[in-house]
Motif scaffolding. Structure first.
Motif, short mmCIF file in Angstrom:
data_model
loop_
_atom_site.label_atom_id
_atom_site.label_comp_id
_atom_site.label_asym_id
_atom_site.label_seq_id
_atom_site.Cartn_x
_atom_site.Cartn_y
_atom_site.Cartn_z
N SER A 251 0.84 -1.34 -0.01
CA SER A 251 -0.07 0.01 -0.06
C SER A 251 0.95 1.37 -0.01
N THR A 252 2.13 1.14 0.31
CA THR A 252 2.88 2.47 0.22
C THR A 252 3.46 2.69 -1.05
N PRO A 253 3.42 3.90 -1.59
CA PRO A 253 3.88 4.07 -2.90
C PRO A 253 5.21 3.62 -3.06
N ALA A 254 5.59 3.11 -4.29
CA ALA A 254 6.90 2.92 -4.43
C ALA A 254 7.79 3.89 -5.31
N GLN A 255 9.03 3.97 -5.28
CA GLN A 255 9.87 5.01 -6.15
C GLN A 255 10.41 4.70 -7.42
N GLY A 256 9.99 3.31 -7.91
CA GLY A 256 10.68 2.87 -9.22
C GLY A 256 10.55 3.87 -10.43
N VAL A 257 9.26 4.38 -10.51
CA VAL A 257 9.14 5.42 -11.77
C VAL A 257 9.97 6.62 -11.63
N GLU A 258 9.98 7.16 -10.58
CA GLU A 258 11.06 8.41 -10.31
C GLU A 258 12.31 8.21 -10.41
N GLN A 259 12.69 6.84 -10.02
CA GLN A 259 14.12 6.55 -10.10
C GLN A 259 14.48 6.21 -11.59
N VAL A 260 13.62 5.81 -12.29
CA VAL A 260 14.14 5.49 -13.54
C VAL A 260 13.72 6.37 -14.72
N LEU A 261 12.72 7.29 -14.27
CA LEU A 261 12.24 8.32 -15.43
C LEU A 261 12.62 9.74 -15.01
N GLY A 262 12.83 9.89 -13.74
CA GLY A 262 13.28 10.93 -12.97
C GLY A 262 12.16 12.06 -12.99
N ARG A 263 10.98 11.54 -13.08
CA ARG A 263 9.82 12.27 -12.68
C ARG A 263 8.79 11.66 -11.83
N PRO A 264 7.89 12.39 -11.23
CA PRO A 264 6.96 11.56 -10.41
C PRO A 264 5.77 10.72 -11.33
N PRO A 265 5.35 9.34 -10.83
CA PRO A 265 4.40 8.67 -11.94
C PRO A 265 3.10 9.64 -11.91
N ALA A 266 2.13 9.22 -12.90
CA ALA A 266 0.83 9.90 -13.28
C ALA A 266 -0.01 9.25 -12.20
N SER A 267 -1.15 10.29 -11.91
CA SER A 267 -1.96 10.25 -11.00
C SER A 267 -3.12 9.29 -11.41
N PHE A 268 -3.85 8.60 -10.31
CA PHE A 268 -4.94 7.93 -10.62
C PHE A 268 -6.07 8.69 -11.34
N THR A 269 -6.07 10.06 -10.96
CA THR A 269 -6.92 10.81 -11.56
C THR A 269 -6.93 11.10 -12.98
N ALA A 270 -5.41 11.28 -13.00
CA ALA A 270 -5.26 11.46 -14.82
C ALA A 270 -5.50 10.39 -15.42
N TYR A 271 -5.20 9.28 -15.03
CA TYR A 271 -5.50 8.11 -15.94
C TYR A 271 -6.94 8.05 -16.03
N ALA A 272 -8.00 8.28 -15.05
CA ALA A 272 -9.27 8.14 -15.12
C ALA A 272 -9.97 9.21 -16.06
N GLU A 273 -9.32 10.47 -15.95
CA GLU A 273 -10.06 11.44 -16.87
C GLU A 273 -9.66 11.33 -18.30
N ARG A 274 -8.43 10.90 -18.63
CA ARG A 274 -7.94 10.60 -20.00
C ARG A 274 -8.81 9.26 -20.42
N THR A 275 -8.89 8.31 -19.64
CA THR A 275 -9.56 7.06 -20.11
C THR A 275 -11.28 7.21 -20.25
N PHE A 276 -12.00 7.44 -19.08
CA PHE A 276 -13.29 7.74 -19.23
C PHE A 276 -13.86 9.25 -19.49
N GLY A 277 -12.99 10.24 -19.47
CA GLY A 277 -13.44 11.46 -19.77
C GLY A 277 -13.83 11.70 -21.18
N ASN A 278 -13.30 10.94 -22.11
CA ASN A 278 -13.37 10.87 -23.56
C ASN A 278 -14.54 9.90 -24.01
N ARG A 279 -15.26 9.30 -23.17
CA ARG A 279 -16.02 8.24 -23.72
C ARG A 279 -17.46 8.74 -24.18
#
Ligand SMILES: NC(=O)c1ccc[n+]([C@@H]2O[C@H](COP(=O)([O-])OP(=O)(O)OC[C@H]3O[C@@H](n4cnc5c(N)ncnc54)[C@H](OP(=O)(O)O)[C@@H]3O)[C@@H](O)[C@H]2O)c1
Length: 279
Positions: A251-279
């Motif tokens: 349940s604790t957020p992990a650091q892998g995306v930041e470690q590899v990409l040098g930026r924070p991971p995408a939020s769940f809200t951004a995923y939801a808006e991109r995916t369900f907002g355009n239907r």
């Protein structure tokens, strides 16, 4: 340099194929129904698929049995690097399941466990992506039907899950496959914040009809799965997975995306808006 992507029609694989091709990399996109035919159950077809390949994105078979043989064959054919897609908490795999009927220990995710071990022992470069639950499970997988039905029923209580966007998983995989400096590393990847499943469906519901979250006991959940016709092995594996999640191990957020990409991971809200907002 040719990169072999297994599971190339799947959630991570098809995004990885597009990403690598966008980078100008030669890609062999393989699966049973993909551009290049690859079937874990058909060993006779493996040799031609790994021929001339320098790196492999390894989405393992469900079962352990073919995975080690595939890694051996790939190394013999000249593969120099593996990136394994695995699951966060896989290192707790042995704790959660009852023994099998033949007395051998129950293992959660046997294909992924074997893939991790096989690449580590292979002599080739390797790295492992251990991912939390994918956000896209709500739109391209097991929780799509519950979202459409407006009712998601699980045995998870108030434990949060830092869902990871598979776009981030694919981007991490592309870096690990094409850039040096990651060999021998295991990256835990997740989203930036933990949401309960009730919160997750509330977020999705901002763009869909309302979705009710119903809390089940593990026994009620197992009965629902049996009622939907799932075999007992699947019921056991899902029970084990939710047991690991309920214990809060993931349940604790992990650091892998930041470690590899040098930026924070995408939020769940951004995923939801991109995916369900355009239907
Ligand atoms: N979902 C999650 O939240 C999550 C989290 C962490 C880790 N994982 C792991 O991620 C892996 C799945 O990756 P994904 O979600 O990107 O894929 P996916 O969407 O589940 O699709 C599965 C892919 O594997 C291919 N495939 C299935 N059976 C095959 C076979 N017998 N031989 C060859 N290819 C086969 C499928 O293509 P064809 O049908 O064309 O063969 C497809 O490309 C699993 O190991 C899972 O445990 C999942």
């Amino acid at each position: 340099m040719t990169i072999l992507v297994l599971g190339a029609t799947g959630k991570t694989g098809r995004r990885l194929v597009a990403r690598l091709r966008g980078m100008g990399v030669e890609v062999r996109a393989a699966s049973r129904s993909g551009e290049v035919r690859f079937d874990w159950a058909d060993r006779a077809g493996w040799a031609s698929v790994v021929q001339g390949v320098s790196a492999v994105y390894l989405v393992a078979a469900e079962e352990a049995e073919p995975v080690e043989a595939f890694v051996e064959l790939a190394v013999e054919a000249g593969v120099k690097r593996f990136v394994v897609l695995s699951g966060r908490g896989i290192d707790r795999a042995g704790e959660a399941l009852p023994a099998r009927a033949d007395g051998s220990p129950g293992v959660f995710g046997p294909g992924m466990v074997t893939a991790e071990r096989a690449v580590e022992a292979s002599g080739a470069e390797w790295s492992v992506i251990r991912a939390n639950n994918f956000a896209q499970n709500f739109s391209e997988d097991v929780w799509t039907a519950p979202v459409e039905a407006g009712r998601l029923a699980l045995p998870l209580g108030a434990v949060g899950e830092p869902f990871v966007d598979v776009e981030d998983v694919a981007e991490v995989a592309a870096v690990l496959l094409t850039e040096d400096g990651h060999s021998g590393r295991i990256y835990d990847v997740s989203g930036p914040e933990s949401l309960t499943f009730a919160e997750a469906v509330e977020v999705i519901g901002r763009w869909t009809k309302p979705i009710e979250y119903v809390e089940l006991t593990p026994e009620q959940y197992a009965d629902e799965l049996r009622g939907e016709g799932y075999p007992e092995e699947v019921v056991e594996v899902l029970d084990a997975m939710f047991g690991i999640m309920r214990a809060g191990h993931l349940s604790t957020p992990a650091q892998g995306v930041e470690q590899v990409l040098g930026r924070p991971p995408a939020s769940f809200t951004a995923y939801a808006e991109r995916t369900f907002g355009n239907r």
